[in-house]
Design a protein around this motif. Structure first.
Motif, mmCIF file in Angstrom:
data_model
loop_
_atom_site.group_PDB
_atom_site.id
_atom_site.type_symbol
_atom_site.label_atom_id
_atom_site.label_comp_id
_atom_site.label_asym_id
_atom_site.label_seq_id
_atom_site.Cartn_x
_atom_site.Cartn_y
_atom_site.Cartn_z
ATOM 1 N N THR A 268 0.846 -1.198 0.000
ATOM 2 C CA THR A 268 0.000 0.000 0.000
ATOM 3 C C THR A 268 0.876 1.241 0.000
ATOM 4 O O THR A 268 2.054 1.183 0.377
ATOM 5 C CB THR A 268 -0.930 0.070 1.243
ATOM 6 O OG1 THR A 268 -0.129 0.124 2.434
ATOM 7 C CG2 THR A 268 -1.872 -1.103 1.312
ATOM 8 N N GLU A 278 0.826 -0.970 -8.247
ATOM 9 C CA GLU A 278 -0.529 -0.499 -7.917
ATOM 10 C C GLU A 278 -1.596 -1.186 -8.763
ATOM 11 O O GLU A 278 -1.419 -1.404 -9.964
ATOM 12 C CB GLU A 278 -0.611 1.021 -8.122
ATOM 13 C CG GLU A 278 -1.961 1.588 -7.697
ATOM 14 C CD GLU A 278 -1.961 3.112 -7.614
ATOM 15 O OE1 GLU A 278 -1.049 3.748 -8.184
ATOM 16 O OE2 GLU A 278 -2.889 3.653 -6.968
ATOM 17 N N VAL A 280 -5.216 -0.450 -9.959
ATOM 18 C CA VAL A 280 -6.280 0.550 -10.031
ATOM 19 C C VAL A 280 -7.506 -0.191 -10.553
ATOM 20 O O VAL A 280 -7.473 -0.765 -11.630
ATOM 21 C CB VAL A 280 -5.874 1.704 -10.978
ATOM 22 C CG1 VAL A 280 -6.962 2.770 -11.027
ATOM 23 C CG2 VAL A 280 -4.562 2.311 -10.523
ATOM 24 N N ARG A 303 -3.613 3.608 -1.422
ATOM 25 C CA ARG A 303 -3.549 2.941 -2.728
ATOM 26 C C ARG A 303 -3.042 1.513 -2.479
ATOM 27 O O ARG A 303 -2.186 1.304 -1.629
ATOM 28 C CB ARG A 303 -2.580 3.717 -3.634
ATOM 29 C CG ARG A 303 -3.024 5.168 -3.860
ATOM 30 C CD ARG A 303 -1.879 6.084 -4.207
ATOM 31 N NE ARG A 303 -1.224 5.754 -5.454
ATOM 32 C CZ ARG A 303 -0.047 6.284 -5.842
ATOM 33 N NH1 ARG A 303 0.586 7.158 -5.060
ATOM 34 N NH2 ARG A 303 0.479 5.940 -6.987
#
Ligand code: GDP
Ligand code: IMO
Ligand code: MG
Length: 421
Positions: A268, A278, A280, A303
């Motif tokens: 994260t 990451e 998304v 994230r």
């Protein structure tokens, strides 16, 4: 046990607080050596959640002495609030809390400057916690800061506040003079309240060591937020990495025997900046939901992405971890497949070094492998062989890729939710 250190191996929020709390049961002294109230370290004891920002996470163990080290930047207002908050929760710690005389003071103007600077950066913002960390460290490095031991001279304090308010471009003229008076009065009062807790950190630590006391250093943030080796400029202004502990405490870093990297079972990051692993979309959202990935200091959504082996290998290079603790493995339950970033490629070729620029890092093609997941809830497991085979394989897979033994696995936020290997 010997002298040990706990360091975030990723971008922070790996679960350092929980592990420090657990180890503090056998430590005499827990020392924070960098950062300030940008940290949010969560410890859950018997269902009660404590979030520590400035006070070391050893404070919940009733015999452990806690030192706010000289490498920290300390917002005294927040410190007093944290002290009071803990007392309200029944944690008696005043006799056990020590503050290094040389720790720098973080003033309200540092916080105002941090926020103003972020606004000016616009879309290039770092996404700081807004706690004033950058400006406070700027003052320290520019040799224009005040340390806690410097607060005993009220006139000097007032002059200092006026000069800094003007230098940061926050206020001028009569307004600045009024503010400086007010801040100086407030901080002089804080100094009076806290001066009984001050110690000379190098001597304090040396004495503890000579008496055979167990010392545990508690890192805040994580290796990838290190000022020099993180994803600059999307970093914090201190050194969470192992070298920071020596500078930030006055204790020789070379005497630290056990260097534990805390690794979340996925990755994260909170704030802006490159994040090769990451996710998304749906899977990232699911990890956030399952892991409760919201900042302990700012409440911001973190994230999320899969575990990133090149990033971890770089973290091992920087810190020389002698062991790893894998946290939040329980969060991965229910995924049929788990992704792992196992390489960074550029033009189809592996990179020779971890990228130094944001551009390079954003341009890497990630190599993604998948490993089988598992369905069972593992939060009650207390032995490695109680874990589903796929979870055991995932742990061994990480060990192999990173080349450092995993000594412990965390399977829930509670103190006892640990598997020792
Ligand atoms: P730190 O900054 O490294 O101390 O980590 P934070 O406290 O910011 O974030 C970690 C979060 O995960 C906290 O809410 C912890 O209570 C929680 N946590 C820690 N270990 C585990 C674990 O093994 N499983 C789960 N589900 N939560 C955990
Ligand atoms: P703990 O100790 C995660 C991030 C901020 C921002 C960058 C710079 O709980 O792991 P700063 O306010 O330090 O100037 O912000 O660093 N950051 C953290 N991210 N955990 C933390 O602390 C962090 N402390 C700072 O989000 O991206
Ligand atoms: Mg945190």
């Amino acid at each position: 046990m010997g002298t040990q250190i706990v360091i975030g191996a990723q971008w922070g929020d790996e679960g350092k607080g929980k592990i420090v709390d657990e180890r503090a049961a056998e430590a005499d002294l827990v020392v924070r050596y960098q950062g300030g109230s940008n940290a949010g370290h969560t410890v859950v004891v018997d269902g009660t959640k404590y979030v520590l920002h400035l006070i070391p996470s050893g404070v919940l163990q009733s015999n452990t002495v806690c030192l706010i080290g000289p490498g920290m930047v300390v917002n005294l207002r927040e410190l007093l609030e944290e002290i009071e908050e803990l007392e309200k929760l029944g944690i008696d710690h005043r006799q056990r809390l020590k503050i290094a005389r040389r720790a720098h003071v973080l003033f309200p103007f540092h916080q105002a400057a941090d926020r103003a600077k972020e606004q000016r950066r616009g879309s290039a913002r770092i996404g700081t916690t807004g706690k004033g960390i950058g400006p406070a460290y700027v003052d320290r490095v520019s040799r224009t800061g005040l340390r806690i031991c410097d607060l005993d001279d009220r006139l000097r304090l007032e002059d200092h506040c006026l000069a800094r308010l003007e230098a940061f471009g926050l206020e001028s003229g009569a307004r600045a003079q009024d503010s400086a008076k007010q801040i100086a009065a407030e901080y002089y009062d804080y100094y009076q309240q806290l001066k009984g807790l001050l110690v000379y950190s190098p001597e304090f630590l040396q004495t503890a060591e000579k008496q055979g006391k167990q010392i545990l250093f508690e890192g805040a943030q994580g290796a990838m937020l290190d000022l020099d080796f993180g994803t600059y400029p999307f970093v914090t202004s201190s050194h969470p990495t192992v070298g920071g502990a020596g500078i930030g405490s006055g204790f020789p870093a070379a005497k630290i025997q056990t260097v534990t990297g805390i690794v979340k079972a996925y990755t994260t990051r909170v704030g802006e900046g490159p994040f090769p692993a990451e996710l998304v979309g749906e899977t990232g959202d699911l990890l956030r939901k399952q892991g409760g990935e919201y900042g302990a200091t700012t409440g911001r959504a973190r994230r999320c992405g899969w575990l990133d082996i090149p990033q971890l290998n770089f973290s091992v290079m920087l810190n020389g971890f002698t062991e790893l603790v894998l946290t939040k493995l329980d969060v991965l339950s229910g995924h049929s497949e788990i992704g792992v970033v196992t390489g960074y490629l550029s033009g189809g070729e592996p990179l020779a070094a971890y990228p130094a620029t944001v551009g390079e890092l954003e341009a890497v093609d990630v190599e993604l492998e998948t490993v089988p997941g598992w369905d069972a809830d593992i939060s009650d497991c207390s032995q490695f062989d109680q874990l589903p085979r796929a979870a055991q394989d995932y742990v061994r897979f990480i060990e192999k890729k990173v080349g450092v033994p995993i000594s412990c696995i965390s399977v829930g936020p509670g103190r006892k939710q640990l598997i020792k290997l």
